[in-house]
Design a protein around this motif. Structure first.
Motif, PDB file in Angstrom:
ATOM      1  N   VAL A 168       0.845  -1.192   0.000  1.00 27.57           N
ATOM      2  CA  VAL A 168       0.000   0.000   0.000  1.00 27.57           C
ATOM      3  C   VAL A 168       0.886   1.249   0.000  1.00 27.57           C
ATOM      4  O   VAL A 168       1.820   1.361   0.808  1.00 27.57           O
ATOM      5  N   LEU A 169       0.564   2.159  -0.919  1.00 29.20           N
ATOM      6  CA  LEU A 169       1.212   3.474  -0.939  1.00 29.20           C
ATOM      7  C   LEU A 169       0.118   4.522  -0.793  1.00 29.20           C
ATOM      8  O   LEU A 169      -0.858   4.519  -1.552  1.00 29.20           O
ATOM      9  N   ILE A 170       0.257   5.392   0.189  1.00 30.75           N
ATOM     10  CA  ILE A 170      -0.714   6.456   0.444  1.00 30.75           C
ATOM     11  C   ILE A 170      -0.042   7.797   0.180  1.00 30.75           C
ATOM     12  O   ILE A 170       1.019   8.090   0.749  1.00 30.75           O
ATOM     13  N   ILE A 171      -0.653   8.599  -0.678  1.00 32.98           N
ATOM     14  CA  ILE A 171      -0.158   9.960  -0.933  1.00 32.98           C
ATOM     15  C   ILE A 171      -1.308  10.920  -0.656  1.00 32.98           C
ATOM     16  O   ILE A 171      -2.394  10.785  -1.244  1.00 32.98           O
ATOM     17  N   HIS A 172      -1.066  11.872   0.237  1.00 31.78           N
ATOM     18  CA  HIS A 172      -2.164  12.747   0.687  1.00 31.78           C
ATOM     19  C   HIS A 172      -1.624  14.132   1.026  1.00 31.78           C
ATOM     20  O   HIS A 172      -0.535  14.259   1.590  1.00 31.78           O
ATOM     21  N   GLY A 173      -2.376  15.151   0.679  1.00 28.47           N
ATOM     22  CA  GLY A 173      -2.008  16.508   1.027  1.00 28.47           C
ATOM     23  C   GLY A 173      -2.421  16.847   2.450  1.00 28.47           C
ATOM     24  O   GLY A 173      -3.524  16.494   2.885  1.00 28.47           O
ATOM     25  N   THR A 174      -1.558  17.538   3.180  1.00 23.95           N
ATOM     26  CA  THR A 174      -1.858  17.843   4.581  1.00 23.95           C
ATOM     27  C   THR A 174      -2.943  18.912   4.731  1.00 23.95           C
ATOM     28  O   THR A 174      -3.520  19.063   5.802  1.00 23.95           O
ATOM     29  N   ALA A 175      -3.223  19.654   3.649  1.00 22.67           N
ATOM     30  CA  ALA A 175      -4.231  20.721   3.719  1.00 22.67           C
ATOM     31  C   ALA A 175      -5.423  20.410   2.813  1.00 22.67           C
ATOM     32  O   ALA A 175      -6.062  21.316   2.285  1.00 22.67           O
ATOM     33  N   ASP A 176      -5.723  19.132   2.642  1.00 21.74           N
ATOM     34  CA  ASP A 176      -6.843  18.717   1.784  1.00 21.74           C
ATOM     35  C   ASP A 176      -8.161  19.147   2.426  1.00 21.74           C
ATOM     36  O   ASP A 176      -8.512  18.661   3.503  1.00 21.74           O
ATOM     37  N   PRO A 177      -8.936  20.043   1.778  1.00 22.27           N
ATOM     38  CA  PRO A 177     -10.190  20.518   2.361  1.00 22.27           C
ATOM     39  C   PRO A 177     -11.383  19.598   2.073  1.00 22.27           C
ATOM     40  O   PRO A 177     -12.429  19.750   2.689  1.00 22.27           O
ATOM     41  N   LEU A 178     -11.220  18.660   1.155  1.00 20.51           N
ATOM     42  CA  LEU A 178     -12.329  17.792   0.753  1.00 20.51           C
ATOM     43  C   LEU A 178     -12.257  16.410   1.395  1.00 20.51           C
ATOM     44  O   LEU A 178     -13.281  15.850   1.800  1.00 20.51           O
ATOM     45  N   VAL A 179     -11.067  15.859   1.462  1.00 22.84           N
ATOM     46  CA  VAL A 179     -10.852  14.561   2.122  1.00 22.84           C
ATOM     47  C   VAL A 179      -9.795  14.780   3.200  1.00 22.84           C
ATOM     48  O   VAL A 179      -8.600  14.889   2.892  1.00 22.84           O
ATOM     49  N   PRO A 180     -10.205  14.890   4.455  1.00 21.24           N
ATOM     50  CA  PRO A 180      -9.281  15.269   5.534  1.00 21.24           C
ATOM     51  C   PRO A 180      -8.037  14.388   5.614  1.00 21.24           C
ATOM     52  O   PRO A 180      -8.096  13.177   5.368  1.00 21.24           O
ATOM     53  N   TYR A 181      -6.944  15.010   5.993  1.00 20.40           N
ATOM     54  CA  TYR A 181      -5.671  14.304   6.132  1.00 20.40           C
ATOM     55  C   TYR A 181      -5.749  13.215   7.208  1.00 20.40           C
ATOM     56  O   TYR A 181      -4.960  12.268   7.200  1.00 20.40           O
ATOM     57  N   SER A 182      -6.732  13.321   8.099  1.00 21.66           N
ATOM     58  CA  SER A 182      -6.909  12.305   9.150  1.00 21.66           C
ATOM     59  C   SER A 182      -7.149  10.916   8.562  1.00 21.66           C
ATOM     60  O   SER A 182      -6.982   9.902   9.264  1.00 21.66           O
ATOM     61  N   ASN A 183      -7.535  10.830   7.303  1.00 23.09           N
ATOM     62  CA  ASN A 183      -7.700   9.537   6.648  1.00 23.09           C
ATOM     63  C   ASN A 183      -6.403   8.731   6.663  1.00 23.09           C
ATOM     64  O   ASN A 183      -6.433   7.497   6.695  1.00 23.09           O
ATOM     65  N   VAL A 184      -5.279   9.420   6.635  1.00 18.45           N
ATOM     66  CA  VAL A 184      -3.988   8.731   6.610  1.00 18.45           C
ATOM     67  C   VAL A 184      -3.785   7.930   7.893  1.00 18.45           C
ATOM     68  O   VAL A 184      -3.440   6.740   7.855  1.00 18.45           O
ATOM     69  N   LEU A 211       3.415  -0.760   3.933  1.00 22.00           N
ATOM     70  CA  LEU A 211       2.608   0.457   3.918  1.00 22.00           C
ATOM     71  C   LEU A 211       3.544   1.662   3.979  1.00 22.00           C
ATOM     72  O   LEU A 211       4.321   1.799   4.923  1.00 22.00           O
ATOM     73  N   HIS A 212       3.442   2.498   2.967  1.00 24.04           N
ATOM     74  CA  HIS A 212       4.303   3.678   2.883  1.00 24.04           C
ATOM     75  C   HIS A 212       3.431   4.907   2.680  1.00 24.04           C
ATOM     76  O   HIS A 212       2.494   4.884   1.881  1.00 24.04           O
ATOM     77  N   VAL A 213       3.716   5.953   3.432  1.00 22.99           N
ATOM     78  CA  VAL A 213       2.939   7.193   3.362  1.00 22.99           C
ATOM     79  C   VAL A 213       3.816   8.334   2.874  1.00 22.99           C
ATOM     80  O   VAL A 213       4.943   8.526   3.377  1.00 22.99           O
ATOM     81  N   ILE A 214       3.308   9.080   1.913  1.00 24.62           N
ATOM     82  CA  ILE A 214       3.953  10.311   1.468  1.00 24.62           C
ATOM     83  C   ILE A 214       2.986  11.458   1.734  1.00 24.62           C
ATOM     84  O   ILE A 214       1.908  11.529   1.130  1.00 24.62           O
ATOM     85  N   SER A 215       3.342  12.311   2.657  1.00 24.56           N
ATOM     86  CA  SER A 215       2.522  13.469   2.987  1.00 24.56           C
ATOM     87  C   SER A 215       3.070  14.683   2.246  1.00 24.56           C
ATOM     88  O   SER A 215       4.261  14.991   2.353  1.00 24.56           O
ATOM     89  N   ILE A 216       2.198  15.348   1.511  1.00 28.86           N
ATOM     90  CA  ILE A 216       2.623  16.527   0.761  1.00 28.86           C
ATOM     91  C   ILE A 216       2.198  17.764   1.552  1.00 28.86           C
ATOM     92  O   ILE A 216       0.995  18.055   1.678  1.00 28.86           O
ATOM     93  N   LYS A 217       3.164  18.449   2.088  1.00 26.93           N
ATOM     94  CA  LYS A 217       2.885  19.582   2.964  1.00 26.93           C
ATOM     95  C   LYS A 217       2.090  20.680   2.255  1.00 26.93           C
ATOM     96  O   LYS A 217       2.431  21.100   1.159  1.00 26.93           O
ATOM     97  N   ASN A 218       0.997  21.082   2.908  1.00 32.44           N
ATOM     98  CA  ASN A 218       0.128  22.180   2.441  1.00 32.44           C
ATOM     99  C   ASN A 218      -0.576  21.904   1.112  1.00 32.44           C
ATOM    100  O   ASN A 218      -1.160  22.813   0.520  1.00 32.44           O
TER     101      ASN A 218
END
Length: 286
Positions: free
Chosen positions: A228-244, A257-264
Motif C-alpha cells: 500500500v502506498l498512500i499519498i495525501h495533502g496535509t491541507a486537503d479541504p475535501l478529504v481530511p488528512y486524518s484519513n492517513v 505500507l508507505h505514506v507520502i505526505s505533501i505539505k500544504n
C-alpha cells in the motif's frame, strides 16, 4: 384573459425548464468525446485503445496505452470524473517504457452506463470483473484518486494478493471523516433528482451513500495483504488528512505500507503534484 395569460406563462416556464435540463445534461457530462480523445493522443503521437467491455449488465469504457505485455497501471478516477483525469499519465513517455496503462470510466460516469448510480460495493464488484477480462499475466497496480481510493481499497479487500500494490491518492477511507452535505439528500428525491445535470447525479448519489458504505467496509480492511502506498495533502479541504492515520491503523495486514505526505497540498494532487506521483509510480516494486 387571465386564464390564457396563466397558461401561456406555464407553457413558457415548462419550455425553459426543459431547455435548462437539456443544456445542463449536455454540458455536465465531464468526459472527453471520441474526437477530443483522438486529437489529444495524436498530438503526442501516442497509440491508444479506446474500447468498452461488457460486464454482466454493465459496460465499462476505458482507454489503454503502452505495450500489451507490460505490468499494468490501472487508474480509477474520483467523483465526478472520467478516465481523462489521468490522461497526462497515459501519455507519459517514462511510464510508457515500463507499463501498460488503463484508465476507466467508473460505473455511472463517462461512457460507462452514464448516470446509472452504483454504490461502492456494486462498483467494486463490476470493476473487479472488468479486471479479470484484461489480465495479461503481469502485475497490476491500482491507482485511485478521491472516490477512486475507496474503490480500489474495496477491490483489494475482495481479492487479497490479487494486486501487486494499491496507490491511494487523497482517498476517502475513514467513515468518521465523512460528513455528507444534507442538501444531497434533497437532490436524490423526485422531482429535484430529475434536474441534477449530467455526471453530478451519480456523484451526488455515491457521495451521499459513501459514509455508510465505508462503515460497512471498515471491519474488512484487515483483509488487505498487498503493498500500500498512500499519498495525501496535509491541507486537503475535501478529504481530511486524518484519513492517513485511519489507514495506518486499519491496514494491519498490508504487506508493506508507505505514506507520502505533501505539505500544504490540497485535494488535487494528481495534477498539481504530477511529477512527484509519476516518479513514485516509476519506483513501484516489481
Amino acid at each position: 384573459m387571465n386564464f390564457i395569460k396563466h397558461n401561456k406563462f406555464k407553457t413558457i416556464l415548462g419550455i425553459l425548464i426543459v431547455l435548462y435540463i437539456l443544456t445542463c445534461q449536455s454540458c455536465a457530462t465531464m468526459r472527453m468525446d471520441k474526437k477530443e480523445t483522438k486529437t489529444f493522443f495524436e498530438a503526442s503521437k501516442i497509440s491508444y485503445l479506446d474500447s468498452t467491455i461488457v460486464v454482466g449488465e454493465s459496460k465499462i469504457h476505458y482507454i489503454q496505452t503502452g505495450k500489451k505485455n507490460l505490468p499494468t497501471l490501472f487508474f480509477v478516477h474520483g467523483s465526478p470524473g472520467s478516465w481523462d483525469a489521468f490522461k497526462d499519465y497515459l501519455k507519459d513517455t517514462l511510464l510508457l517504457k515500463k507499463y501498460r496503462m488503463i484508465a476507466i470510466d467508473r460505473p455511472g460516469f463517462g461512457y460507462s452506463n452514464f448516470r446509472e448510480s452504483k454504490n461502492l460495493f456494486e462498483q467494486g464488484h463490476i470493476i473487479e470483473q472488468f479486471v479479470d477480462k484484461i489480465l495479461n499475466g503481469k502485475n497490476i497496480y491500482l491507482i485511485g484518486h478521491s472516490f477512486g481510493g475507496p474503490t480500489i481499497v474495496k477491490m483489494a479487500v475482495d481479492k487479497p494478493n490479487y494486486f501487486k500494490e494499491i496507490i491511494i491518492l487523497a482517498g476517502a477511507i475513514d467513515p468518521n471523516a465523512e460528513d455528507p452535505e444534507k442538501w444531497r439528500k434533497f437532490f436524490k428525491a423526485q422531482p429535484l433528482r430529475f434536474i441534477v445535470p449530467g455526471a453530478l447525479q451519480p456523484a451526488n448519489d455515491e457521495l451521499w451513500w459513501l459514509k455508510t458504505d465505508l462503515k460497512y467496509m471498515q471491519p474488512t480492511l484487515n483483509k488487505i495483504t498487498t503493498n500500500v502506498l498512500i499519498i495525501h495533502g496535509t491541507a486537503d479541504p475535501l478529504v481530511p488528512y486524518s484519513n492517513v492515520a485511519f489507514m495506518e491503523r486499519e491496514f494491519v495486514n498490508a504487506k508493506s505500507l508507505h505514506v507520502i505526505s505533501i505539505k500544504n497540498a490540497n485535494h488535487f494532487i494528481p495534477w498539481e503534484h504530477y511529477d512527484l506521483i509519476r516518479d513514485e509510480l516509476l519506483k513501484l516494486k516489481e
